[in-house]
Structure formats: structure tokens, C-alpha cells
Design an enzyme around this catalytic site. Structure first.
Site: not given
Ligand code: GDP
Ligand code: IMO
Ligand code: MG
Length: 428
Positions: A13, A16, A40-41, A142, A223, A300, A332, A413
């Protein structure tokens, strides 16, 4: 600049999806090589907010070919839902290509994920419950089912029946659950045949040809480094390789073809699920990060645990992945704090560790050694050049850069597409 990787430096999170979106139309292919719909992106484009789980974020960029590589585990129901949802919002998803060798997540994987977590009680991992671990376990054992099996009904039947013979014993006798019918699983998988037909191909060959033709290929990890099955905080990890090495095994492109390795890292740290987290905060500062940063999981909805920036983790990620550039996100969120502590090393029972301790108990007992940096109160979301940031924010970035093992090339930012300060071109 033909092949670029984006992964996370921390526990996921980091932003990415947002970083992928930043490279946007300069990329021809975006490849997901690990994980599944546990990711989750969130990508914000103008008024529109997209939450993607299984599909790579590059699907939002017109003209890009999104690819699901052999290293991914695919829940076909989720694939269909995500494609339908994007199509209904006007996103063209017709270019998606899916590896014939990718494994599928079936009903029994989802069930086993949930029951094993329950069985673990307080030792549970806190998985996303999407069947990820059990599907990868079957692959390694396998006894997995691959996308290509869906195109040969008799092979599919043999494989599903063989897998269920053992799993139903476990479900019924150990977990006291009802047995899963092979016919139901087979019918469910076959129902996706028509949807899959135009997408399935030899994605390794597709990418090989793309590289030969000098196309730009972006690998987007699900991840992150600290959740990697080999290099993360095992057993509190996911079940695939999210680090740079995984891009090669998970796609079929040889490792030397990666030219640029970008790790996305938050200006602080978060984690979802169980496991060690040395800089975790339980005070009003943790509250600040959670509230201002909206730190709730995209998949989740669970609150993310929050803490200060951890430089040993950044250095570890730089080393394991061979990071050429960091993208520092969510700077930010730190605005308004008087001082900002940064973990520069760990204290483990009185011994200083400048690097990640190799022993898991040491990491569990690691106490952060903090250095404090003065904060800033200005709203920085309008800054587009490094010089436009407050002096204290600039100094914070430069200090992180000096201790994190690679340059910081872009700084988020704000969540929106243009809310970024670029210091070095990520593709140039
Ligand atoms: P990912 O799993 O690595 O793709 O990241 P997620 O999307 O799960 O979580 C990143 C969160 O941070 C998202 O809600 C983005 O919209 C937010 N985000 C990303 N870059 C920035 C930033 O520079 N500032 C702020 N305030 N939010 C950001
Ligand atoms: P993104 O791509 C944050 C965490 C779960 C749990 C562990 C194992 O959005 O960064 P799993 O269901 O993969 O067997 O769970 O990994 N986890 C994540 N935490 N961001 C993720 O993906 C994650 N994908 C799995 O919360 O602790
Ligand atoms: Mg995520």
C-alpha cells in the site's frame, strides 16, 4: 528504457498503483507477475477513483497492453467482475492478455484460506482471505489448476478430482466443514472459458517479442518487499515473490532485461494484518497518520497499522531489489507535525543493528533508534518542484535519501495524478 519494475519497499500500500499511473502512456505493456486479488491499488484520475485488485493498474492507460503473467494466481470470478466494472466506466479492457500457465484460485482455496486462519487462532497471519496462500501451496505441491487446463475438460476433471480427494478429507475431518463437489468446481471454471479464449496466450513469448521490438515493459508488483515469501517477515508475509527477482520467474523474461528498479515507499510506514512492526505507533501521532493518510485497506477495509519511517527497511529493500529509484509517497500526510522521528537503526537487547536482523526474534524485539527532524505546517499539495517544498520538508527528503540506499526520484504530495514532484525522470 525497455523494462522497468515497480515494487513496494515496505508492507504494501505504498502507492504502487499511483506510481504506475504516473508513467502512464510512456509504457507499452504493464505486467503483473505475482500475487492475485489480495492486492488493492487505488488510482485517482480527476474526479474518478479506481480500486483495482487483480488487474494491473496499467489497464487504466489507453493503448497499454495489460498482462497477467504466469506468476499470478487468478480468481476468474474476480477477473470477470473487474473487467465488467471497468468496461461499464468506459475503460477499454480488450487488450488484456493472460498467461496460459497462471494458476487459478478456486472455491476450495478460498475456503481453506478462511478455515486455516480460524484454526490458527491468535497465531493467525491476518490474510486477505482470498485463497492466495492455498493456491500457491497447490502450485508448489504440483496439484494446482492452470488456466490452460480449462481448455481441456478431461484434464481439468482429473486434476480437480485429484486435488479434492485430499482436500475434502482435510475439510471434513479436520475442519468439520462440508465436502466440496468436484462437479461444481469444474462447472464454475468451465463457465469462464469463453471470456478467457481471446485473452489467453504465451505471455512469455509476447513479452520477449515486445522487448525485441524495443517496447517499454513495466512490471507492477502486488504486495511488497517485507511481504515477500523469501525476503519478508516470514511467516507474516504473502505467498509469492514481490521483490525484483519475482518479475523474471513470474513473467518468463530473463533477469538481465530489467533496466530500472523503482521502489515505492511511504514517507512513514503502514502494515495490514499481523506481524512485527518496530516503528508502530499507538498514540496520537499514529492517529494523525491513520486519519490524514486515510489508512484503511483497499481490499479488506481493515485499518492499517501506522508508524514512522524505517530507514533500515528502506536500505534492505534497496539491497534486495537493486533499487535504482525510490518514489516517496504521502509526504503531504506529515504536514502539521512538530517533529518527525525517523528510525535509523534498531536496538535489540542493548545491541545496535544498522541492518535488518537476520534472526526473526531479534526483529520482533527490535526497538527503533530515532533521529528527530523538524516538521512543517504548510500545505504542500500544490508543490510541483523540489524548491517549492518548505525547507524542512526538503531536508527531510534529503535525510531519507542519504540513509535509504538510493536516490528519491519522485515525491507524492497528494493522491491525484498531477500531485507529484519529479526530481529525476523515472524512464529517462
Ligand atoms: P498500492 O497497493 O501500493 O497500489 O497502494 P494503495 O492504493 O493500496 O494505497 C495507497 C493510497 O495512498 C491510495 O489511496 C492512494 O490514492 C494514496 N496515495 C498515493 N500517493 C499519495 C500521496 O502522495 N499523497 C496522498 N495523500 N495519498 C497518496
Ligand atoms: P498491495 O498490492 C498490504 C497482507 C495481508 C496479510 C498477508 C498475507 O495492495 O500492496 P495474503 O492474503 O496475501 O495471504 O495475506 O499479506 N497483504 C497485503 N498488505 N497490501 C497488500 O497488497 C497486501 N497483500 C497481502 O494483510 O497480512
Ligand atoms: Mg494496496
Amino acid at each position: 528504457m525497455p523494462a522497468v519494475l515497480i515494487t513496494g519497499a515496505q508492507w504494501g500500500d505504498e502507492g504502487k498503483g499511483r506510481a504506475t499511473d504516473l508513467l502512464g502512456s510512456r509504457v507499452d505493456y504493464v505486467v503483473k507477475f505475482n500475487g492475485g486479488n489480495n492486492a488493492g491499488h487505488t488510482v485517482v484520475v480527476g474526479e474518478e477513483k479506481y480500486a483495482l485488485h487483480l488487474l494491473p493498474s496499467g489497464i487504466l492507460t489507453p493503448g497499454v497492453v495489460p498482462v497477467i503473467g504466469n506468476g499470478v494466481v487468478v480468481d476468474l470470478g474476480v477477473l470477470q467482475q473487474e473487467l465488467d466494472a471497468l468496461s461499464s466506466r468506459g475503460v477499454d479492457v480488450s487488450r488484456l492478455r493472460v498467461s496460459a500457465n497462471a494458476h487459478v484460485i478456486t472455491a476450495y482455496h478460498r475456503t481453506l484460506d478462511k478455515v486455516t486462519e480460524r484454526f490458527l487462532g491468535k497465531r493467525q497471519i491476518g490474510t486477505t482471505g482470498r485463497g492466495i496462500g492455498p493456491a500457491y501451496a497447490d502450485k508448489i505441491n504440483r496439484v494446482g489448476i492452470r488456466i490452460q487446463d480449462i481448455f481441456d475438460e478431461s484434464i481439468l476433471r482429473q486434476k480437480v478430482e485429484a486435488a479434492l480427494e485430499f482436500k475434502n478429507q482435510v475439510l471434513v475431518k479436520i475442519y468439520n466443514r462440508r465436502a466440496i463437489e468436484a462437479d461444481e468446481v469444474i462447472a464454475d471454471l468451465l463457465s469462464f472459458r469463453e471470456m478467457l479464449e481471446p485473452m489467453v496466450c504465451d505471455t512469455g513469448l509476447l513479452l520477449h517479442r515486445a522487448m525485441r521490438d524495443d517496447r517499454t515493459v513495466l512490471f507492477e508488483a502486488g504486495q511488497a518487499t517485507m511481504l515477500d515469501i523469501d525476503h519478508g517477515t516470514y511467516p507474516f508475509v504473502t505467498s509469492s515473490n514481490a521483490t525484483a527477482g519475482g518479475a523474471s520467474t513470474g513473467s518468463g523474461l530473463p533477469p538481465h532485461q530489467l533496466d530500472r528498479i523503482i521502489a515505492v515507499i511511504k514517507a512513514y510506514t503502514t502494515r495490514v494484518g499481523a506481524g512485527p512492526f518496530p516503528t508502530e505507533l499507538f498514540d496520537e501521532n499514529g492517529e494523525h497518520l491513520a486519519q490524514v493518510g486515510h489508512e484503511y485497506g483497499t481490499t479488506t477495509g481493515r485499518p492499517r497499522r501506522c508508524g514512522w519511517y524505517d530507514a533500515p527497511i528502506a536500505r534492505y529493500a534497496a539491497r534486495i531489489n537493486g533499487v535504482t529509484d525510490f518514489v516517496l509517497t504521502k509526504l503531504d500526510v506529515l504536514s502539521g507535525l512538530d517533529t518527525i522521528p525517523v528510525c535509523v537503526a534498531y536496538d535489540v537487547n542493548g545491541v545496535r543493528h544498522d541492518e535488518m536482523p537476520v534472526n526473526q526474534s531479534d526483529f520482533h524485539h527490535a526497538k527503533p533508534v530515532y533521529e528527530e527532524f523538524p516538521g512543517w505546517s504548510e500545505d504542500i499539495s500544490g508543490a510541483r518542484r523540489f524548491e517549492e517544498l518548505p525547507k524542512n520538508a526538503q531536508d527531510y527528503i534529503l535525510a531519507l535519501e542519504a540513509m535509504s540506499g538510493s536516490r528519491i526520484s519522485a515525491i507524492g504530495v497528494g493522491p491525484e495524478r498531477e500531485q507529484v514532484v519529479v526530481r529525476h525522470d523515472l524512464l529517462g
